[in-house]
Design a protein around this motif. Structure first.
Motif, PDB file in Angstrom:
ATOM      1  N   SER A 141       0.828  -1.199   0.000  1.00 58.25           N
ATOM      2  CA  SER A 141       0.000   0.000   0.000  1.00 58.25           C
ATOM      3  C   SER A 141       0.864   1.251   0.000  1.00 58.25           C
ATOM      4  O   SER A 141       1.965   1.264   0.563  1.00 58.25           O
ATOM      5  CB  SER A 141      -0.921   0.005   1.226  1.00 58.25           C
ATOM      6  OG  SER A 141      -1.633   1.216   1.323  1.00 58.25           O
ATOM      7  N   LYS A 142       0.358   2.310  -0.651  1.00 54.70           N
ATOM      8  CA  LYS A 142       1.034   3.604  -0.627  1.00 54.70           C
ATOM      9  C   LYS A 142       1.083   4.189   0.791  1.00 54.70           C
ATOM     10  O   LYS A 142       2.006   4.920   1.149  1.00 54.70           O
ATOM     11  CB  LYS A 142       0.302   4.579  -1.553  1.00 54.70           C
ATOM     12  CG  LYS A 142       0.834   4.637  -2.972  1.00 54.70           C
ATOM     13  CD  LYS A 142       0.144   5.740  -3.739  1.00 54.70           C
ATOM     14  CE  LYS A 142       0.791   6.005  -5.087  1.00 54.70           C
ATOM     15  NZ  LYS A 142       0.818   4.861  -5.977  1.00 54.70           N
ATOM     16  N   LYS A 143       0.072   3.881   1.588  1.00 56.49           N
ATOM     17  CA  LYS A 143      -0.018   4.452   2.922  1.00 56.49           C
ATOM     18  C   LYS A 143       1.075   3.927   3.843  1.00 56.49           C
ATOM     19  O   LYS A 143       1.509   4.622   4.764  1.00 56.49           O
ATOM     20  CB  LYS A 143      -1.389   4.166   3.515  1.00 56.49           C
ATOM     21  CG  LYS A 143      -2.533   4.824   2.760  1.00 56.49           C
ATOM     22  CD  LYS A 143      -3.860   4.516   3.398  1.00 56.49           C
ATOM     23  CE  LYS A 143      -5.011   5.172   2.629  1.00 56.49           C
ATOM     24  NZ  LYS A 143      -6.334   4.873   3.220  1.00 56.49           N
ATOM     25  N   THR A 144       1.480   2.689   3.627  1.00 54.17           N
ATOM     26  CA  THR A 144       2.562   2.102   4.424  1.00 54.17           C
ATOM     27  C   THR A 144       3.775   1.929   3.501  1.00 54.17           C
ATOM     28  O   THR A 144       4.010   0.845   2.970  1.00 54.17           O
ATOM     29  CB  THR A 144       2.157   0.754   5.025  1.00 54.17           C
ATOM     30  OG1 THR A 144       1.677  -0.093   3.965  1.00 54.17           O
ATOM     31  CG2 THR A 144       1.057   0.945   6.055  1.00 54.17           C
ATOM     32  N   GLN A 145       4.490   2.988   3.287  1.00 56.20           N
ATOM     33  CA  GLN A 145       5.580   2.988   2.310  1.00 56.20           C
ATOM     34  C   GLN A 145       6.684   2.010   2.717  1.00 56.20           C
ATOM     35  O   GLN A 145       7.139   1.998   3.853  1.00 56.20           O
ATOM     36  CB  GLN A 145       6.157   4.391   2.164  1.00 56.20           C
ATOM     37  CG  GLN A 145       5.212   5.365   1.490  1.00 56.20           C
ATOM     38  CD  GLN A 145       5.890   6.666   1.144  1.00 56.20           C
ATOM     39  OE1 GLN A 145       7.086   6.838   1.378  1.00 56.20           O
ATOM     40  NE2 GLN A 145       5.149   7.592   0.577  1.00 56.20           N
ATOM     41  N   PHE A 146       7.058   1.181   1.724  1.00 60.29           N
ATOM     42  CA  PHE A 146       8.167   0.236   1.871  1.00 60.29           C
ATOM     43  C   PHE A 146       7.953  -0.703   3.056  1.00 60.29           C
ATOM     44  O   PHE A 146       8.891  -1.091   3.740  1.00 60.29           O
ATOM     45  CB  PHE A 146       9.498   0.975   1.992  1.00 60.29           C
ATOM     46  CG  PHE A 146       9.789   1.848   0.790  1.00 60.29           C
ATOM     47  CD1 PHE A 146      10.067   1.274  -0.444  1.00 60.29           C
ATOM     48  CD2 PHE A 146       9.717   3.221   0.874  1.00 60.29           C
ATOM     49  CE1 PHE A 146      10.299   2.060  -1.558  1.00 60.29           C
ATOM     50  CE2 PHE A 146       9.956   4.020  -0.241  1.00 60.29           C
ATOM     51  CZ  PHE A 146      10.238   3.432  -1.455  1.00 60.29           C
ATOM     52  N   VAL A 147       6.693  -1.070   3.275  1.00 53.93           N
ATOM     53  CA  VAL A 147       6.346  -2.075   4.282  1.00 53.93           C
ATOM     54  C   VAL A 147       5.540  -3.156   3.595  1.00 53.93           C
ATOM     55  O   VAL A 147       4.580  -2.871   2.876  1.00 53.93           O
ATOM     56  CB  VAL A 147       5.530  -1.457   5.442  1.00 53.93           C
ATOM     57  CG1 VAL A 147       5.044  -2.552   6.402  1.00 53.93           C
ATOM     58  CG2 VAL A 147       6.361  -0.440   6.189  1.00 53.93           C
ATOM     59  N   ILE A 148       5.910  -4.416   3.832  1.00 56.51           N
ATOM     60  CA  ILE A 148       5.170  -5.549   3.284  1.00 56.51           C
ATOM     61  C   ILE A 148       4.253  -6.086   4.365  1.00 56.51           C
ATOM     62  O   ILE A 148       4.719  -6.575   5.392  1.00 56.51           O
ATOM     63  CB  ILE A 148       6.127  -6.652   2.776  1.00 56.51           C
ATOM     64  CG1 ILE A 148       7.019  -6.121   1.672  1.00 56.51           C
ATOM     65  CG2 ILE A 148       5.315  -7.848   2.281  1.00 56.51           C
ATOM     66  CD1 ILE A 148       8.018  -7.140   1.175  1.00 56.51           C
ATOM     67  N   ASN A 149       2.953  -5.980   4.146  1.00 57.08           N
ATOM     68  CA  ASN A 149       1.987  -6.564   5.047  1.00 57.08           C
ATOM     69  C   ASN A 149       1.707  -7.991   4.607  1.00 57.08           C
ATOM     70  O   ASN A 149       1.588  -8.271   3.410  1.00 57.08           O
ATOM     71  CB  ASN A 149       0.686  -5.753   5.044  1.00 57.08           C
ATOM     72  CG  ASN A 149       0.945  -4.293   5.394  1.00 57.08           C
ATOM     73  OD1 ASN A 149       1.083  -3.942   6.540  1.00 57.08           O
ATOM     74  ND2 ASN A 149       0.995  -3.445   4.358  1.00 57.08           N
ATOM     75  N   CYS A 150       1.594  -8.905   5.540  1.00 61.04           N
ATOM     76  CA  CYS A 150       1.414 -10.307   5.174  1.00 61.04           C
ATOM     77  C   CYS A 150       0.398 -10.976   6.078  1.00 61.04           C
ATOM     78  O   CYS A 150       0.049 -10.463   7.142  1.00 61.04           O
ATOM     79  CB  CYS A 150       2.755 -11.045   5.235  1.00 61.04           C
ATOM     80  SG  CYS A 150       3.562 -10.986   6.844  1.00 61.04           S
ATOM     81  N   LYS A 151      -0.079 -12.122   5.609  1.00 64.93           N
ATOM     82  CA  LYS A 151      -1.049 -12.908   6.368  1.00 64.93           C
ATOM     83  C   LYS A 151      -0.624 -14.361   6.316  1.00 64.93           C
ATOM     84  O   LYS A 151      -0.269 -14.849   5.248  1.00 64.93           O
ATOM     85  CB  LYS A 151      -2.450 -12.733   5.757  1.00 64.93           C
ATOM     86  CG  LYS A 151      -3.524 -13.512   6.466  1.00 64.93           C
ATOM     87  CD  LYS A 151      -4.869 -13.268   5.824  1.00 64.93           C
ATOM     88  CE  LYS A 151      -5.958 -14.048   6.530  1.00 64.93           C
ATOM     89  NZ  LYS A 151      -7.273 -13.836   5.897  1.00 64.93           N
TER      90      LYS A 151
END
Length: 202
Positions: free
Chosen positions: A192-202
């Motif tokens: 997401s653009k909102k969380t720059q350079f962060v990979i969210n995972c499940k």
């Protein structure tokens, strides 16, 4: 995909033939298939080539598209790896219309996706034509692979200038782990653009 092919000339089976690679995308909303084809002289069949084709597809989406949900198999050598993740991470930052991307991976085992029908249609069309002399012939076959009434597949010829070294981007901009911060395996990635350079995972 190999060329030349000739159902009559069986001696070709024992010859070293020219390889062409085809990466397919299928849009379940528009029912549009996209083929990215390149000969072995332009690139290999690796993760950088696949990630570059994905990036080109993301760029080609209309400006009204701000979210892309992408399903993939679990073939780590090409798709489910840190280099494709690096591409998605950079794509949501560079492409102005793209806000978020979901990369979902199929469970381990036999599976089938809509894009598999494109490969089957190409194979059927090849059997009808029978003979392929050069790599460009595969592009013609791919354009004629859809059934009557369906939209023809879009075919893009990829050159080595379009293939980006995503491995270098990954080494410079991110650290990728096979498990999340809780030690669980990663089956779904969200960018997401909102969380720059962060990979969210499940």
């Amino acid at each position: 995909m190999l060329s030349p092919t000739d159902p009559i000339n069986h001696a070709l089976f024992y010859k070293q033939r020219f390889k062409s690679f085809n990466f397919t995308m299928y849009n379940t909303i528009s029912k549009q298939g996209d083929c990215f084809i390149w000969p072995e002289t332009e690139g290999k069949r690796g993760s950088c080539e696949i990630a570059s084709c994905l990036y080109l597809y993301f760029k080609s989406t209309p400006a009204v598209v701000n979210h892309i949900l992408y399903f993939s198999d679990r073939y780590r050598g090409q798709k489910l790896n840190k280099f494709v993740a690096a591409m998605c991470l950079i794509a949501v930052q560079l492409l102005p219309h793209l806000e978020t991307t979901d990369l979902k991976c199929m469970v381990v085992g036999p599976n089938e996706m809509e894009r598999d029908s494109m490969h089957s249609a190409i194979s059927t069309e090849h059997k009808i034509i029978g003979k392929v002399n050069w790599s460009a012939n595969w592009m013609t076959i791919a354009r004629c692979d859809r059934k009557k009434g369906d939209k023809p597949s879009t075919v893009d010829e990829i050159t080595n200038k379009q293939i980006i070294d995503w491995k270098s981007h990954q080494k410079c901009h991110m650290t990728f782990r096979k498990a999340d911060v809780h030690g669980q395996s990663i089956n779904w990635l969200y960018f997401s653009k909102k969380t720059q350079f962060v990979i969210n995972c499940k």
